[in-house]
Design a protein around this motif. Structure first.
Motif, short mmCIF file in Angstrom:
data_model
loop_
_atom_site.label_atom_id
_atom_site.label_comp_id
_atom_site.label_asym_id
_atom_site.label_seq_id
_atom_site.Cartn_x
_atom_site.Cartn_y
_atom_site.Cartn_z
N LEU A 1 0.86 -1.17 0.00
CA LEU A 1 0.00 0.00 0.00
C LEU A 1 0.89 1.21 0.00
CD1 LEU A 1 -1.35 2.48 1.59
CD2 LEU A 1 -2.97 1.15 0.27
N SER A 2 0.71 2.08 -0.98
CA SER A 2 1.40 3.35 -0.90
C SER A 2 0.56 4.42 -1.57
CB SER A 2 2.79 3.27 -1.53
OG SER A 2 3.54 4.39 -1.12
N GLY A 3 0.88 5.65 -1.24
CA GLY A 3 0.10 6.74 -1.80
C GLY A 3 0.89 8.03 -1.79
N ARG B 1 0.17 12.54 -1.65
CA ARG B 1 -0.79 13.64 -1.61
C ARG B 1 -0.91 14.23 -3.02
NH1 ARG B 1 0.73 17.68 2.89
NH2 ARG B 1 2.84 17.04 2.37
N LEU C 1 -3.03 4.89 -3.33
CA LEU C 1 -4.05 5.81 -2.87
C LEU C 1 -3.66 7.27 -3.11
CD1 LEU C 1 -5.49 6.06 0.61
CD2 LEU C 1 -3.15 6.75 0.44
N ALA D 1 -4.03 10.63 -1.56
CA ALA D 1 -4.32 11.05 -0.19
C ALA D 1 -4.96 12.45 -0.20
CB ALA D 1 -3.05 11.00 0.66
N HIS E 1 -5.48 13.92 3.26
CA HIS E 1 -4.22 14.40 3.82
C HIS E 1 -3.85 15.78 3.27
CE1 HIS E 1 -2.91 10.26 5.27
NE2 HIS E 1 -2.59 11.06 6.27
N TYR F 1 -2.17 13.47 11.35
CA TYR F 1 -1.76 13.05 10.00
C TYR F 1 -1.28 11.59 9.95
CZ TYR F 1 0.66 13.52 5.44
OH TYR F 1 1.08 13.36 4.14
N GLN G 1 -2.72 8.11 8.08
CA GLN G 1 -1.84 7.30 7.21
C GLN G 1 -1.81 5.84 7.67
OE1 GLN G 1 1.71 9.25 5.99
NE2 GLN G 1 2.67 7.41 5.20
N ASP H 1 -4.83 4.29 6.35
CA ASP H 1 -4.68 4.03 4.91
C ASP H 1 -3.98 2.68 4.68
OD1 ASP H 1 -5.61 6.62 4.48
OD2 ASP H 1 -3.61 7.45 4.07
N ILE H 2 -2.91 2.49 5.40
CA ILE H 2 -2.08 1.31 5.18
C ILE H 2 -2.77 0.05 5.71
CG2 ILE H 2 0.12 0.20 5.80
CD1 ILE H 2 1.29 3.13 5.99
N VAL I 1 5.45 -0.94 2.41
CA VAL I 1 5.06 0.43 2.08
C VAL I 1 6.22 1.14 1.38
CG1 VAL I 1 4.04 2.57 3.03
CG2 VAL I 1 3.73 0.41 4.25
N VAL J 1 7.97 4.00 0.03
CA VAL J 1 7.83 5.46 0.19
C VAL J 1 9.22 6.10 0.18
CG1 VAL J 1 5.66 5.69 1.48
CG2 VAL J 1 7.74 4.99 2.68
N GLN K 1 9.03 9.52 4.92
CA GLN K 1 7.83 8.89 5.45
C GLN K 1 8.13 7.81 6.49
OE1 GLN K 1 4.63 9.90 4.70
NE2 GLN K 1 5.80 11.56 3.78
N1 TRP Z 1 2.20 10.97 3.69
C1 TRP Z 1 2.44 10.55 2.34
C2 TRP Z 1 3.18 11.69 1.62
O1 TRP Z 1 3.19 12.79 2.02
C3 TRP Z 1 1.17 10.25 1.59
C4 TRP Z 1 0.42 9.10 2.14
C5 TRP Z 1 -0.82 9.13 2.68
C6 TRP Z 1 0.85 7.74 2.19
N2 TRP Z 1 -1.22 7.90 3.04
C7 TRP Z 1 -0.22 7.02 2.76
C8 TRP Z 1 2.02 7.10 1.80
C9 TRP Z 1 -0.11 5.64 2.97
C10 TRP Z 1 2.12 5.71 2.02
C11 TRP Z 1 1.05 5.01 2.60
O2 TRP Z 1 3.72 11.44 0.55
#
Ligand code: TRP
Length: 328
Positions: free
Chosen positions: A8-10, A12, A43, A45, A48, A132, A136, A139-140, A148, A150, A154
């Protein structure tokens, strides 16, 4: 899927992505997606994004730009669902449950938060911003994410996610894995001025830049200040252009180093050779982008489809959570 590890990664939704996003995280998303042993979820975000800017007028456009960059980089939405956090209500539900499992003191110690408060000169902090990393973690863990991928900024959030998973499991019974962060080799790619690459610093090469724009930007890249003209010996290890060669032109790394150190290679030639390799690297991105850009309505469908698939997993996890907590 059985035996596949969950990724899982995302990010903003900040709009167009640059080579630093690629080198810091996206490269791993694509490699792990294509490696066969993983099942990826990605995802956007968008909640976020509200933690530092409550103006939502750009979020939709930025989200689409970012997804287009993900797809152009090789994320295959049929394999890896891409979805908006705001469209799956379980993110907020799990966030609420998790918010009871962590102290405000722990969140106040979060180093990312301290840095941002210092650097961004944010006003008084919102309740949501303090939380925050809790969002997160939701989310994960909503997808029972185990890996993850990133950027290194992070790591502290993934650590908080692990603590929350552990505390939940201890209190209510085993539901969640303890996810591990995964970094790339080139976690920090310098921008054209030698600082961290960032769109707001105007020192970034965008994944969507056409070839002439890449060339133009590269011409302005800062090099070793002691190497003023061709013939002067340079110091590749302090030069950002050399870092680009290492990343995008590894087969000529040694030759470039020698040419720079001896002075036989001038900075202009060196930069243009790096630009050429970056353009070759970005060519498949441009091809894929063209395909998606020609059918803009497809992006909406990709998101809706990703959201449907993500929602199915999320709602199953929330029912596991409620069961473990003996609620409902
Ligand atoms: N905080 C991460 C960023 O600023 C974005 C993010 C939100 C994220 N939810 C996440 C990254 C879950 C990994 C997993 O880039």
């Amino acid at each position: 899927m059985p035996n596949k590890k969950i990724i899982l990664s995302g990010m903003r939704p900040t709009g167009k992505l640059h080579l630093g996003h690629w080198a810091g995280a996206l490269e791993n998303w694509v490699a792990l997606q294509n490696g066969g042993g993983y099942s990826n979820y990605h995802l956007i975000a968008d909640y976020h994004a509200l933690t530092t800017n409550i103006d939502t007028s750009d979020i939709h456009a930025f989200s689409l730009e970012m997804v287009l960059d993900w797809l152009s980089a090789g994320i295959d939405p049929e394999v890896s669902p891409v979805f908006r956090q705001s469209q799956i209500k379980e993110h907020t539900e799990l966030h609420l449950v998790f918010s009871m499992l962590i102290t405000t003191a722990r969140l106040e110690r979060n180093p990312t938060l301290k840095e941002q408060v210092r650097d961004l000169e944010l006003g008084p902090m919102s309740y949501g911003y303090l939380g925050y990393p809790v969002l997160q973690a939701a989310d994960i863990l909503l997808y029972k994410g185990e890996v993850v991928p990133v950027g290194e900024d992070q790591l502290s959030h993934v650590e908080i996610t692990r603590e929350i998973a552990r505390d939940f499991n201890r209190q209510y019974g085993q539901v969640f894995p303890e996810p591990a962060a995964k970094l790339t080799k080139f976690a920090r790619l310098p921008g054209l001025d030698g600082k961290k690459m960032s769109k707001s610093l105007n020192n970034a090469i965008l994944l969507s830049d056409p070839p002439d724009e890449v060339n133009k930007k590269m011409k302005k890249a800062v090099t070793d200040p002691q190497k003023i003209r061709k013939g002067d010996p340079g110091r590749p290890d302090i030069c950002l252009v050399f870092t680009y060669h290492k990343k995008f032109n590894p087969s000529e790394e040694d030759e470039i180093r020698k040419g720079c150190e001896s002075g036989s290679l001038g900075c202009v030639d060196c930069k243009m050779r790096a630009a050429e390799k970056i353009n070759i690297f970005l060519e498949p991105f441009r091809e894929r982008r063209k395909k998606y850009e020609s059918e803009p309505e497809k992006l909406d469908k990709i998101l809706r489809d990703g959201e449907e698939r993500a929602r199915a997993v999320a709602s199953q996890t929330m029912s596991d959570v409620h069961k473990a907590m003996k609620l409902g």
